[in-house]
Scaffold this motif. Structure first.
Motif, PDB file in Angstrom:
ATOM      1  N   TRP A 159      56.684  37.802  75.242  1.00  0.00           N
ATOM      2  CA  TRP A 159      57.109  36.431  74.910  1.00  0.00           C
ATOM      3  C   TRP A 159      56.282  35.410  75.689  1.00  0.00           C
ATOM      4  O   TRP A 159      55.832  34.397  75.138  1.00  0.00           O
ATOM      5  N   ALA A 160      56.071  35.666  76.975  1.00  0.00           N
ATOM      6  CA  ALA A 160      55.331  34.722  77.819  1.00  0.00           C
ATOM      7  C   ALA A 160      53.885  34.586  77.369  1.00  0.00           C
ATOM      8  O   ALA A 160      53.319  33.482  77.381  1.00  0.00           O
TER       9      ALA A 160
ATOM     10  N   ASP B  88      53.518  25.396  82.402  1.00  0.00           N
ATOM     11  CA  ASP B  88      54.144  25.801  83.664  1.00  0.00           C
ATOM     12  C   ASP B  88      55.624  26.132  83.508  1.00  0.00           C
ATOM     13  O   ASP B  88      56.202  26.815  84.363  1.00  0.00           O
ATOM     14  N   LEU B  89      56.240  25.643  82.437  1.00  0.00           N
ATOM     15  CA  LEU B  89      57.657  25.929  82.212  1.00  0.00           C
ATOM     16  C   LEU B  89      57.898  27.400  81.869  1.00  0.00           C
ATOM     17  O   LEU B  89      59.014  27.902  82.014  1.00  0.00           O
ATOM     18  N   THR B  90      56.851  28.093  81.440  1.00  0.00           N
ATOM     19  CA  THR B  90      56.993  29.476  80.974  1.00  0.00           C
ATOM     20  C   THR B  90      57.616  30.377  82.030  1.00  0.00           C
ATOM     21  O   THR B  90      58.565  31.123  81.758  1.00  0.00           O
TER      22      THR B  90
ATOM     23  N   TRP C   1      53.905  32.253  74.268  1.00  0.00           N
ATOM     24  CA  TRP C   1      54.370  30.876  74.395  1.00  0.00           C
ATOM     25  C   TRP C   1      53.755  30.095  75.547  1.00  0.00           C
ATOM     26  O   TRP C   1      53.913  28.878  75.622  1.00  0.00           O
ATOM     27  N   ARG C   2      53.039  30.756  76.447  1.00  0.00           N
ATOM     28  CA  ARG C   2      52.472  30.034  77.590  1.00  0.00           C
ATOM     29  C   ARG C   2      51.532  28.897  77.171  1.00  0.00           C
ATOM     30  O   ARG C   2      51.564  27.818  77.784  1.00  0.00           O
TER      31      ARG C   2
ATOM     32  N   LYS D  22      59.425  29.653  84.634  1.00  0.00           N
ATOM     33  CA  LYS D  22      60.819  29.297  84.894  1.00  0.00           C
ATOM     34  C   LYS D  22      61.730  29.859  83.807  1.00  0.00           C
ATOM     35  O   LYS D  22      62.814  30.382  84.094  1.00  0.00           O
ATOM     36  N   LEU D  23      61.287  29.776  82.558  1.00  0.00           N
ATOM     37  CA  LEU D  23      62.088  30.300  81.453  1.00  0.00           C
ATOM     38  C   LEU D  23      62.201  31.821  81.523  1.00  0.00           C
ATOM     39  O   LEU D  23      63.259  32.385  81.214  1.00  0.00           O
TER      40      LEU D  23
ATOM     41  N   ARG E  38      51.780  26.861  74.824  1.00  0.00           N
ATOM     42  CA  ARG E  38      52.557  25.689  74.421  1.00  0.00           C
ATOM     43  C   ARG E  38      53.479  25.196  75.530  1.00  0.00           C
ATOM     44  O   ARG E  38      53.630  23.993  75.734  1.00  0.00           O
ATOM     45  N   LYS E  39      54.089  26.114  76.269  1.00  0.00           N
ATOM     46  CA  LYS E  39      55.094  25.720  77.257  1.00  0.00           C
ATOM     47  C   LYS E  39      54.526  25.526  78.651  1.00  0.00           C
ATOM     48  O   LYS E  39      55.188  24.955  79.520  1.00  0.00           O
TER      49      LYS E  39
ATOM     50  N   ASN F 179      55.094  19.821  66.364  1.00  0.00           N
ATOM     51  CA  ASN F 179      53.979  20.742  66.144  1.00  0.00           C
ATOM     52  C   ASN F 179      54.163  21.630  64.923  1.00  0.00           C
ATOM     53  O   ASN F 179      53.198  21.937  64.217  1.00  0.00           O
TER      54      ASN F 179
END
Length: 521
Positions: A224-225, A234-236, A228-229, A238-239, A231-232, A158
């Motif tokens: 941060w969330a 559901d992983l957001t 980046w949410r 967890k991170l 792009r990331k 990307n």
């Protein structure tokens, strides 16, 4: 060279002084291989981890001269496959080993030989920060004639950022000397911006204390969330949880410097760097900012503030970690490269065609999940792989037996349940499964003894009574039903006997058995 395996936190705790001595001596060591960082990280990760520890002699008194932190990841596909990974991933930007420089020529071959004796299909050397000399020595033991060796491309699809390139700024002893190394434009901006926050006016920067850290970290990760949410996905979340745990532990260990930029009482941005007192480095780890803020550039301000703090406190390097984003080079950065190499077996199967005993809990969990999802073939592979290593593993015996029953393989199930009764002779469920398997095969006489064991071990449950009665009826031995029950239980006054005698299950076994019950009551 003798190799020991460290795989528990208490064992790791005992090595702190030894680890720190090796860490201090190793010019290639970095924050993510420090004892403090790894101890915090390994205390909450899932799945088995282990550390190869090398020493010159097999003696309890000999100190270790190298440590190689690894972890094991397991998947069940066409077979149970293992991947050996670097223990620090996914939280660490860098991975690798710590090693006394004068021992690397013997240590690295010893580590490689040990790894080759393990059962794995993939060895993932990801984000390894190691000199070319050390890395080539390690890879030499995995020749391309026997293994598929692939250099992994770390350029993002990307954004085009190369995450194998890691910019860093060497810090002089004087802040003004550092400023003079920057471009005139950047130098002027930094001076102007820091003057604004130093003046205690509209803008200010605070540094986290034990009292404010939770608030400041929440601010950082919330910003941060939001960014980046998209792009990331559901992983957001967890991170965010992982970073909360990791950075909180690290802060308590003195490893985190977290300044927050404010406009009045409004937090605008925060930036966390990892502080390595032993190697005198700052490593920029994560940042978050209010994207709606329209004022002085928070990123430039917080990096400049952190670099100034590092220089004033005698640190020698400010590491921007992975990624060659253009903005990093405005801070007078050089580059270093990390290694990302995947080593795979040619046939796609684990070396030695077995599984690692450390993986058994994970294999059992995955096989059980596949079983519940009706992927019986994959679940069976998982259970059988466990039994290859531990033939008396009670849970694998039981669950594989149940799976075979579902597949109408009652003979196979019977063999497993018979072994289970030898492993767990005190478990009524094991005897019940064996008895039911015998009945499914029409072996009613052979089912009698297991049912009697169920009744002895679990006299308050009706399953054994009903099963025994059913087996005796099938054998035409109805007159023995009551005698067998009474001789086993000793008295008709036991609640379970009364309950069984009056139950629909007992009367439903057969009308003739019901008649026997009426005559004896």
């Amino acid at each position: 060279m003798h190799i020991d395996i460290i795989e528990t936190l208490p064992s790791l705790a005992k090595l702190e002084d030894n680890w720190n001595a090796v860490y201090d001596a190793d010019p290639e060591a970095q924050i993510f291989l420090s004892w403090k960082w790894l101890n915090g990280w390994l205390s909450h990760i899932e799945g088995p981890w282990f550390i190869l520890a090398a020493k010159a002699a097999d003696s309890t008194d000999a100190p270790y001269v190298a440590f190689f932190p690894l972890r094991l990841q397991t998947t069940i596909e066409k077979d149970v496959l293992h991947e050996v990974k670097m223990a620090g991933n996914f939280s660490a930007d860098y991975t690798g080993m710590v090693c006394a420089p004068d021992a690397e020529g013997k240590v690295i071959p010893a580590f490689a030989r040990y790894i080759k004796q393990m059962h794995w299909a993939r060895l993932n050397l990801e984000n390894v920060r190691m000199s070319e000399r050390r890395f080539r020595l390690l890879l030499a033991y995995f020749p391309k004639a026997n293994f598929q060796v692939t250099e992994v491309n770390r350029v993002g699809n990307n954004d085009g950022i190369d995450n194998s390139v890691c910019p860093y700024a060497a810090l002089p002893k004087d802040w003004e000397a550092y400023l003079l190394s920057l471009s005139a434009n950047t130098r002027q901006k930094i001076r102007r911006l820091l003057k604004q926050v130093d003046a205690d006016g509209e803008y200010r920067i605070t540094v986290s204390t034990p009292e404010t850290f939770a608030r400041d970290l929440d601010t950082l990760l919330r910003f941060w969330a939001i960014k980046w949410r998209p792009r990331k996905g559901d992983l957001t979340d967890k991170l965010v949880r992982s970073n909360t745990i990791t950075l909180t532990r690290s802060f308590k260990s003195g490893l985190v410097f977290l300044p927050t930029f404010w406009q009045g009482d409004r937090p605008v941005a925060a930036l966390a760097t990892l502080v390595d007192q032993r190697k005198r480095t700052f490593s920029f780890y994560i940042t978050g900012r209010d994207e709606a803020f329209d004022g002085p550039p928070p990123g430039l301000l917080l990096h400049a503030f952190s670099i100034r703090h590092a220089i004033e406190n005698g640190f020698s390097e400010y590491d921007f970690l992975r990624g060659n984003e253009p903005y990093k080079y405005s801070y007078h950065c050089a580059e270093r490269k990390i290694h990302c190499t995947l080593v795979e077996t040619r046939n796609g199967r684990n070396l030695g065609d077995g599984i690692d005993p450390r993986s058994i809990p994970d294999v059992l969990e995955q096989a059980t999940d596949l079983h519940q999802k009706r992927n019986l073939a994959a679940a069976e592979r998982g259970y059988r792989r466990i039994l290859d290593v531990q033939p008396k593993h009670a849970d694998a015996l039981h669950r594989l037996g149940q799976l075979l029953v579902a597949n109408d393989n009652h003979a196979g199930a019977k063999r497993l349940f018979k072994t289970l009764t030898m492993v767990r002779p005190d478990a009524p469920k094991a005897w019940l499964c064996l008895a039911q398997a015998c009945e499914s095969l029409g072996q009613h006489a052979e089912a009698i003894q297991p049912y009697l064991e169920v009744m002895k071990l679990s006299p308050d449950q009706a399953d054994g009574f009903v099963g025994l009665s059913r087996a005796l009826v099938k054998l035409g031995r109805i007159e023995e039903v009551n005698n067998a029950l009474l001789s086993t239980l000793g008295t008709t006054e036991k609640p379970a006997v009364r309950k069984w005698r009056g139950s629909d299950r007992a009367s439903a076994v057969t009308p003739r058995l019901h008649e026997e019950r009426q005559l004896s009551s």
